[in-house]
Design a protein around this motif. Sequence first.
Motif, PDB file in Angstrom:
ATOM      1  N   TRP A 174       1.093  -1.093   0.191  1.00  0.00           N
ATOM      2  CA  TRP A 174       0.114  -0.041  -0.321  1.00  0.00           C
ATOM      3  C   TRP A 174       0.363   1.208   0.154  1.00  0.00           C
ATOM      4  O   TRP A 174       1.778   1.505   0.987  1.00  0.00           O
ATOM      5  N   ARG A 175       0.242   2.282  -0.916  1.00  0.00           N
ATOM      6  CA  ARG A 175       1.282   3.328  -0.546  1.00  0.00           C
ATOM      7  C   ARG A 175       0.954   4.187  -1.485  1.00  0.00           C
ATOM      8  O   ARG A 175      -0.582   4.712  -2.222  1.00  0.00           O
ATOM      9  N   LEU A 176       1.025   5.693  -1.238  1.00  0.00           N
ATOM     10  CA  LEU A 176       0.544   6.552  -2.043  1.00  0.00           C
ATOM     11  C   LEU A 176       0.759   7.685  -2.849  1.00  0.00           C
ATOM     12  O   LEU A 176       2.382   7.463  -2.786  1.00  0.00           O
ATOM     13  N   MET A 177       0.394   7.629  -3.864  1.00  0.00           N
ATOM     14  CA  MET A 177       0.887   7.991  -5.138  1.00  0.00           C
ATOM     15  C   MET A 177       0.256   9.760  -5.647  1.00  0.00           C
ATOM     16  O   MET A 177      -0.974   9.554  -5.597  1.00  0.00           O
ATOM     17  N   ARG A 178       0.813   9.849  -6.097  1.00  0.00           N
ATOM     18  CA  ARG A 178      -0.697  11.373  -6.919  1.00  0.00           C
ATOM     19  C   ARG A 178      -0.281  11.361  -8.406  1.00  0.00           C
ATOM     20  O   ARG A 178       0.436  10.737  -9.010  1.00  0.00           O
ATOM     21  N   ALA A 179      -1.485  10.834  -9.006  1.00  0.00           N
ATOM     22  CA  ALA A 179      -2.524  11.452  -9.814  1.00  0.00           C
ATOM     23  C   ALA A 179      -2.208  12.657 -10.595  1.00  0.00           C
ATOM     24  O   ALA A 179      -3.322  13.866  -9.292  1.00  0.00           O
ATOM     25  N   ARG A 180      -2.527  13.196 -12.183  1.00  0.00           N
ATOM     26  CA  ARG A 180      -1.904  14.260 -12.644  1.00  0.00           C
ATOM     27  C   ARG A 180      -3.493  14.753 -12.431  1.00  0.00           C
ATOM     28  O   ARG A 180      -4.665  13.968 -13.038  1.00  0.00           O
ATOM     29  N   ASN A 181      -4.628  16.081 -12.515  1.00  0.00           N
ATOM     30  CA  ASN A 181      -5.095  16.249 -12.593  1.00  0.00           C
ATOM     31  C   ASN A 181      -5.371  16.707 -14.043  1.00  0.00           C
ATOM     32  O   ASN A 181      -5.358  17.408 -14.730  1.00  0.00           O
ATOM     33  N   LYS A 182      -6.558  16.226 -14.678  1.00  0.00           N
ATOM     34  CA  LYS A 182      -7.464  16.129 -15.385  1.00  0.00           C
ATOM     35  C   LYS A 182      -7.854  17.063 -15.983  1.00  0.00           C
ATOM     36  O   LYS A 182      -8.274  17.811 -17.685  1.00  0.00           O
ATOM     37  N   TRP A 183      -8.494  17.618 -15.211  1.00  0.00           N
ATOM     38  CA  TRP A 183      -9.985  18.790 -15.174  1.00  0.00           C
ATOM     39  C   TRP A 183      -8.836  20.401 -15.114  1.00  0.00           C
ATOM     40  O   TRP A 183     -10.148  20.850 -15.119  1.00  0.00           O
TER      41      TRP A 183
ATOM     42  N   TRP B 164      -2.316  -0.601  -9.520  1.00  0.00           N
ATOM     43  CA  TRP B 164      -3.624  -0.519  -9.766  1.00  0.00           C
ATOM     44  C   TRP B 164      -4.352  -1.150  -8.049  1.00  0.00           C
ATOM     45  O   TRP B 164      -4.104  -1.516  -7.734  1.00  0.00           O
ATOM     46  N   GLY B 165      -5.657  -0.756  -8.459  1.00  0.00           N
ATOM     47  CA  GLY B 165      -6.499  -1.407  -7.186  1.00  0.00           C
ATOM     48  C   GLY B 165      -6.374  -0.343  -6.194  1.00  0.00           C
ATOM     49  O   GLY B 165      -5.065   0.215  -6.044  1.00  0.00           O
ATOM     50  N   GLY B 166      -7.062   0.103  -5.484  1.00  0.00           N
ATOM     51  CA  GLY B 166      -6.670   1.129  -4.415  1.00  0.00           C
ATOM     52  C   GLY B 166      -8.484   1.651  -4.092  1.00  0.00           C
ATOM     53  O   GLY B 166      -9.468   2.096  -4.579  1.00  0.00           O
ATOM     54  N   TRP B 167      -7.702   3.114  -3.323  1.00  0.00           N
ATOM     55  CA  TRP B 167      -8.607   4.089  -3.109  1.00  0.00           C
ATOM     56  C   TRP B 167      -8.399   5.850  -4.262  1.00  0.00           C
ATOM     57  O   TRP B 167      -7.483   5.931  -4.223  1.00  0.00           O
ATOM     58  N   ARG B 168      -9.648   6.095  -4.797  1.00  0.00           N
ATOM     59  CA  ARG B 168      -9.564   7.094  -5.904  1.00  0.00           C
ATOM     60  C   ARG B 168     -10.967   8.226  -4.783  1.00  0.00           C
ATOM     61  O   ARG B 168     -11.916   7.648  -4.606  1.00  0.00           O
ATOM     62  N   VAL B 169     -10.614   9.686  -5.167  1.00  0.00           N
ATOM     63  CA  VAL B 169     -11.711   9.834  -4.638  1.00  0.00           C
ATOM     64  C   VAL B 169     -11.842  10.731  -6.245  1.00  0.00           C
ATOM     65  O   VAL B 169     -10.965  11.378  -7.425  1.00  0.00           O
ATOM     66  N   PRO B 170     -13.229  11.424  -6.266  1.00  0.00           N
ATOM     67  CA  PRO B 170     -14.111  12.311  -7.722  1.00  0.00           C
ATOM     68  C   PRO B 170     -13.238  13.317  -7.492  1.00  0.00           C
ATOM     69  O   PRO B 170     -12.898  14.300  -6.279  1.00  0.00           O
ATOM     70  N   GLY B 171     -12.963  14.103  -8.715  1.00  0.00           N
ATOM     71  CA  GLY B 171     -12.016  15.795  -8.323  1.00  0.00           C
ATOM     72  C   GLY B 171     -13.048  16.947  -7.366  1.00  0.00           C
ATOM     73  O   GLY B 171     -12.324  17.451  -6.721  1.00  0.00           O
ATOM     74  N   ALA B 172     -14.141  16.680  -7.656  1.00  0.00           N
ATOM     75  CA  ALA B 172     -15.145  17.591  -7.684  1.00  0.00           C
ATOM     76  C   ALA B 172     -14.831  17.589  -5.547  1.00  0.00           C
ATOM     77  O   ALA B 172     -14.663  18.228  -5.057  1.00  0.00           O
ATOM     78  N   GLU B 173     -14.999  15.986  -5.418  1.00  0.00           N
ATOM     79  CA  GLU B 173     -14.615  16.495  -3.969  1.00  0.00           C
ATOM     80  C   GLU B 173     -13.390  16.994  -3.401  1.00  0.00           C
ATOM     81  O   GLU B 173     -13.824  17.103  -2.376  1.00  0.00           O
ATOM     82  N   TYR B 174     -12.103  16.143  -3.889  1.00  0.00           N
ATOM     83  CA  TYR B 174     -11.183  16.617  -3.737  1.00  0.00           C
ATOM     84  C   TYR B 174     -10.784  18.041  -4.035  1.00  0.00           C
ATOM     85  O   TYR B 174     -10.725  18.795  -2.567  1.00  0.00           O
ATOM     86  N   ASP B 175     -11.439  19.179  -4.821  1.00  0.00           N
ATOM     87  CA  ASP B 175     -11.506  20.483  -4.804  1.00  0.00           C
ATOM     88  C   ASP B 175     -12.380  21.206  -3.627  1.00  0.00           C
ATOM     89  O   ASP B 175     -11.833  22.068  -2.848  1.00  0.00           O
ATOM     90  N   ARG B 176     -13.485  19.994  -3.208  1.00  0.00           N
ATOM     91  CA  ARG B 176     -14.053  21.017  -1.895  1.00  0.00           C
ATOM     92  C   ARG B 176     -13.877  20.943  -0.455  1.00  0.00           C
ATOM     93  O   ARG B 176     -13.500  22.007   0.100  1.00  0.00           O
ATOM     94  N   ASP B 177     -12.537  20.068  -0.560  1.00  0.00           N
ATOM     95  CA  ASP B 177     -12.063  20.065   0.450  1.00  0.00           C
ATOM     96  C   ASP B 177      -9.941  19.573   0.690  1.00  0.00           C
ATOM     97  O   ASP B 177     -10.388  17.734   1.259  1.00  0.00           O
ATOM     98  N   PRO B 178      -9.162  19.365  -0.204  1.00  0.00           N
ATOM     99  CA  PRO B 178      -7.723  18.885  -0.790  1.00  0.00           C
ATOM    100  C   PRO B 178      -7.445  18.135   0.248  1.00  0.00           C
ATOM    101  O   PRO B 178      -7.093  17.466   1.244  1.00  0.00           O
ATOM    102  N   GLY B 179      -7.579  19.261   2.263  1.00  0.00           N
ATOM    103  CA  GLY B 179      -6.187  18.939   3.098  1.00  0.00           C
ATOM    104  C   GLY B 179      -7.228  17.973   4.148  1.00  0.00           C
ATOM    105  O   GLY B 179      -6.502  16.389   4.168  1.00  0.00           O
TER     106      GLY B 179
END
Length: 182
Positions: free
Chosen positions: A68-77, A102-117
């Motif tokens: 299990w590890r934390l990676m960063r994905a590019r914000n496409k929008w 692959w596999g794991g946890w991701r969050v919708p962009g709108a939710e991340y934008d609402r409270d990134p911390g």
Amino acid sequence: MAKAEFHKHQRVYVKPVGTWAVIEKVKPHWVRDVEEPVKVLYDCGLGRDFTTDELSAEAVEDSQVGHWRLMRARNKWQTAEECAHHPQPGSYPVVVTDAQNWGGWRVPGAEYDRDPGRIEHQARLIVHAPSLFALAERLVRSAQDDPDASSQTITLAKTAAELIRAVNARPDTSQPDDLSVD
């Protein structure tokens, strides 16, 4: 000679498949004039029988959860300028739970934008969940092995044991989770 280490209806972790299953049948293989079975296989309803070495009753091995590890994905929008208020503008956290990224946890962009911390905190918590689970198991074992454990340690160990039971509970037998949205 072999003895059955697991029993029917016991929940086990099937290592080759990487999932939890319930033993449907215990299949001992007998030989004439021998008091014990030569080998024991277990039918978990997954298409083939498994040996004792392929099953685990207690917990997933560290090798299974250690990726299990934390990676960063590019914000496409959004561009980095549009999301300058994010902790790392232009990207969002992705928790990967598999060695092949692959596999794991991701969050919708709108939710991340609402409270990134908050989302960044959740991602770090999820990444460290296997270590926290192992720590809870060690605490319970330590309290069980120490006859002179303090009452505070015993209370912490009981709480840890309840959390371990909740994590290991089968979905169809556990209490329904609180699905309310805050």
